[in-house]
Design a protein around this motif. Structure first.
Motif, PDB file in Angstrom:
ATOM      1  N   ASP A 374       0.874  -1.172   0.000  1.00 38.07           N
ATOM      2  CA  ASP A 374       0.000   0.000   0.000  1.00 38.07           C
ATOM      3  C   ASP A 374       0.907   1.217   0.000  1.00 38.07           C
ATOM      4  O   ASP A 374       1.493   1.577   1.029  1.00 38.07           O
ATOM      5  CB  ASP A 374      -0.909   0.013   1.229  1.00 38.07           C
ATOM      6  N   GLU A 376       0.226   4.479  -0.500  1.00 37.72           N
ATOM      7  CA  GLU A 376      -0.265   5.659   0.209  1.00 37.72           C
ATOM      8  C   GLU A 376      -0.084   5.532   1.717  1.00 37.72           C
ATOM      9  O   GLU A 376       0.331   6.475   2.396  1.00 37.72           O
ATOM     10  CB  GLU A 376      -1.739   5.894  -0.125  1.00 37.72           C
ATOM     11  N   LYS A 377      -0.388   4.366   2.271  1.00 37.52           N
ATOM     12  CA  LYS A 377      -0.268   4.165   3.720  1.00 37.52           C
ATOM     13  C   LYS A 377       1.126   3.722   4.139  1.00 37.52           C
ATOM     14  O   LYS A 377       1.405   3.603   5.336  1.00 37.52           O
ATOM     15  CB  LYS A 377      -1.298   3.129   4.185  1.00 37.52           C
ATOM     16  N   MET A 378       2.000   3.480   3.160  1.00 35.21           N
ATOM     17  CA  MET A 378       3.373   3.039   3.423  1.00 35.21           C
ATOM     18  C   MET A 378       3.374   1.775   4.297  1.00 35.21           C
ATOM     19  O   MET A 378       3.929   1.736   5.388  1.00 35.21           O
ATOM     20  CB  MET A 378       4.174   4.149   4.076  1.00 35.21           C
ATOM     21  N   ILE A 379       2.715   0.739   3.781  1.00 35.75           N
ATOM     22  CA  ILE A 379       2.655  -0.556   4.462  1.00 35.75           C
ATOM     23  C   ILE A 379       2.967  -1.650   3.452  1.00 35.75           C
ATOM     24  O   ILE A 379       2.517  -1.605   2.306  1.00 35.75           O
ATOM     25  CB  ILE A 379       1.271  -0.811   5.093  1.00 35.75           C
ATOM     26  N   TRP A 381       3.007  -5.970   3.170  1.00 34.54           N
ATOM     27  CA  TRP A 381       2.636  -7.231   3.817  1.00 34.54           C
ATOM     28  C   TRP A 381       3.494  -8.345   3.238  1.00 34.54           C
ATOM     29  O   TRP A 381       3.638  -8.468   2.006  1.00 34.54           O
ATOM     30  CB  TRP A 381       1.153  -7.544   3.593  1.00 34.54           C
ATOM     31  N   GLU A 399       2.532  -7.551   8.674  1.00 38.02           N
ATOM     32  CA  GLU A 399       2.558  -6.133   8.305  1.00 38.02           C
ATOM     33  C   GLU A 399       3.895  -5.494   8.672  1.00 38.02           C
ATOM     34  O   GLU A 399       4.345  -5.567   9.809  1.00 38.02           O
ATOM     35  CB  GLU A 399       1.415  -5.398   9.007  1.00 38.02           C
ATOM     36  N   THR A 401       5.897  -1.788   8.587  1.00 38.25           N
ATOM     37  CA  THR A 401       5.697  -0.349   8.458  1.00 38.25           C
ATOM     38  C   THR A 401       7.042   0.374   8.505  1.00 38.25           C
ATOM     39  O   THR A 401       8.090  -0.232   8.720  1.00 38.25           O
ATOM     40  CB  THR A 401       4.789   0.175   9.574  1.00 38.25           C
ATOM     41  N   LYS A 402       6.985   1.691   8.339  1.00 36.42           N
ATOM     42  CA  LYS A 402       8.221   2.484   8.358  1.00 36.42           C
ATOM     43  C   LYS A 402       8.795   2.619   9.764  1.00 36.42           C
ATOM     44  O   LYS A 402       9.970   2.967   9.919  1.00 36.42           O
ATOM     45  CB  LYS A 402       7.964   3.880   7.773  1.00 36.42           C
TER      46      LYS A 402
END
Length: 428
Positions: A374, A376-379, A381, A399, A401-402
């Motif tokens: 994703d 836009e959400k910077m995720i 999986w 998940e 993330t940053k």
């Protein structure tokens, strides 16, 4: 009288010299006596009043981000240029009116380091090249915040590990450097393992491997291959043309040659060269004896070979002679903070990243596949490659993330070298 002076001349001369000596003695004594009257206060120089006001470093006026948001960080168009390099790097002007972050270009050649505004480096939304040397500039890594050490009765060195735990796990209660060390080489710092009820002495006991992964960026990446030039062999038949590539192999570059319709392996994918556009010109410098140079602006088109795979469209690339090649899509860049400095992996959907031990003694680890992204959400999986899929072919999504699972202040730090390793007292 004359007879008296003539008879006692030497005695009178000695008497005169004696009187001078006595006078000098009194003079010296007077000087010594006067020095005893000088006090500490009499030697003090009065403090000069400051001719400027003390600035508050926390004020908005000195905050680059705040001033930039107000549009205050601009060049004064009346300022003059100093050098051609500075003028090019700083948008035509070399005199600063406000302070803003700068960084050294790692690729510019020369005796003097070239510093350019940090905004000239790539961001997650846009890729940029150095304005001086033209080389692609990746997104700068985040600056690691220094940990504030607060000593206490139960934590003598203030490194976040209690004295009892330091003794329990064989650490030094008076050495704060051992907190970010990785004694068992499993990619997790001692302080993080102890905080998560793990054992920093045993490389087989640690949190899940994927905890070491952080999403650094989602961006187009520079591919490890570069189309250098076209050799047409003085023929118009494209099948006889040679294409020269420079391919990066770890820290070395290898020269390889391909032709039309041949398959090139790029970033673990196979691409077929489907078209070549020749654009070669001979340019002559001004003057009767001007030197002739060959200007190669040829380009090639490549299409990914899917080998029967039907669940996605083939990737397409365009390469220009002498220029870096970039991925056609934005790719997740995962950072493994189990290493210092962190190890980065640029991946695609379905791409694999292996997270294991950081030495050769313990080669255990996990292999993960990128399942979806994703932007836009910077995720991102990922899934465990060794996990058995359910009846629908699905695996557990993990998940990334940053921020990651490991706080910055608990990530593995730079390894210290003792005197026996460095040949002296210097440490790193």
């Amino acid at each position: 009288m004359k007879d008296f002076l003539k008879e006692h001349y030497d005695k009178i001369l000695l008497l005169g010299l004696f009187c001078v000596f006595i006078g000098l003695m009194f003079t010296v004594q007077g000087i010594i006596s006067s020095t005893k009257e000088i006090t500490e206060e009499s030697l003090q120089i009065p403090k000069r009043k400051a001719d400027h006001k003390k600035a508050d470093p926390d004020s908005e006026y000195l905050n680059v981000s705040v001033q930039k948001s107000k549009g205050a960080l601009k060049w004064d168009d009346n300022h003059s240029r100093n050098t051609e390099i500075e003028a090019k790097a700083f948008n035509g002007f070399s005199d600063l009116t406000f302070v803003f972050p700068i960084a050294k270009c790692p690729y510019c050649k020369g005796e003097k380091a070239i510093y350019i505004p940090l905004d000239n480096f790539s961001s997650k939304d846009q890729k940029r090249n150095c304005l001086i040397c033209g080389t692609y500039l990746p997104t700068p890594p985040e600056r690691r915040k220094a940990k504030v050490l607060t000593a206490s009765e139960n934590d003598s060195d203030g490194d976040g590990i209690s004295n009892d735990d330091e003794r329990k796990y064989g650490l030094d209660p008076n050495n704060p450097d051992d907190a970010l060390a990785d004694n068992d080489n499993d990619g997790f710092s001692n302080v993080f393992e102890i905080a998560n009820n793990s054992d920093p002495r045993n490389g087989r006991i640690h949190p899940p491997h994927w905890w070491r992964l952080v999403l650094a960026d989602v961006a187009q990446i520079e591919l490890p291959i570069k189309f250098m030039k076209l050799n047409d062999n003085n023929s118009d038949d494209k099948t006889k043309w040679e294409l020269q590539f420079n391919v990066k192999r770890k820290k070395r570059e290898q020269t390889q040659f391909y032709a039309l319709n041949e398959v090139v392996s790029i970033d673990r994918r196979d691409y077929k060269i489907v078209e070549i556009v020749r654009d070669i010109k001979v340019v002559k410098a001004a003057g009767e004896n001007g030197k002739e140079t060959v200007e190669d602006k040829s380009k090639i088109f490549l299409v990914e070979e899917l080998y029967g795979e039907t669940n996605r469209q083939p990737d397409k690339l365009v390469m220009f002679a002498g220029q870096p090649a970039y991925s056609s899509d934005k790719r997740p860049i995962l950072k493994d903070v189990g290493f210092y400095p962190p190890l980065e992996h640029a991946l695609t959907i379905g791409g694999e990243v292996r997270v294991g031990a950081v030495n050769n003694e313990n080669r255990g680890g996990k292999r993960y596949l990128v399942a979806k992204v994703d932007v836009e959400k910077m995720i991102v999986w990922i899934v465990d490659r060794n996990e058995r899929a359910d009846e629908n072919g699905n695996r557990t999504l993990i998940e990334i993330t940053k921020d990651g699972k490991i706080p910055q202040e608990m990530r593995v730090g730079e390894k210290k070298k003792d005197a026996s390793e460095t040949g002296g007292d210097e440490t790193f």
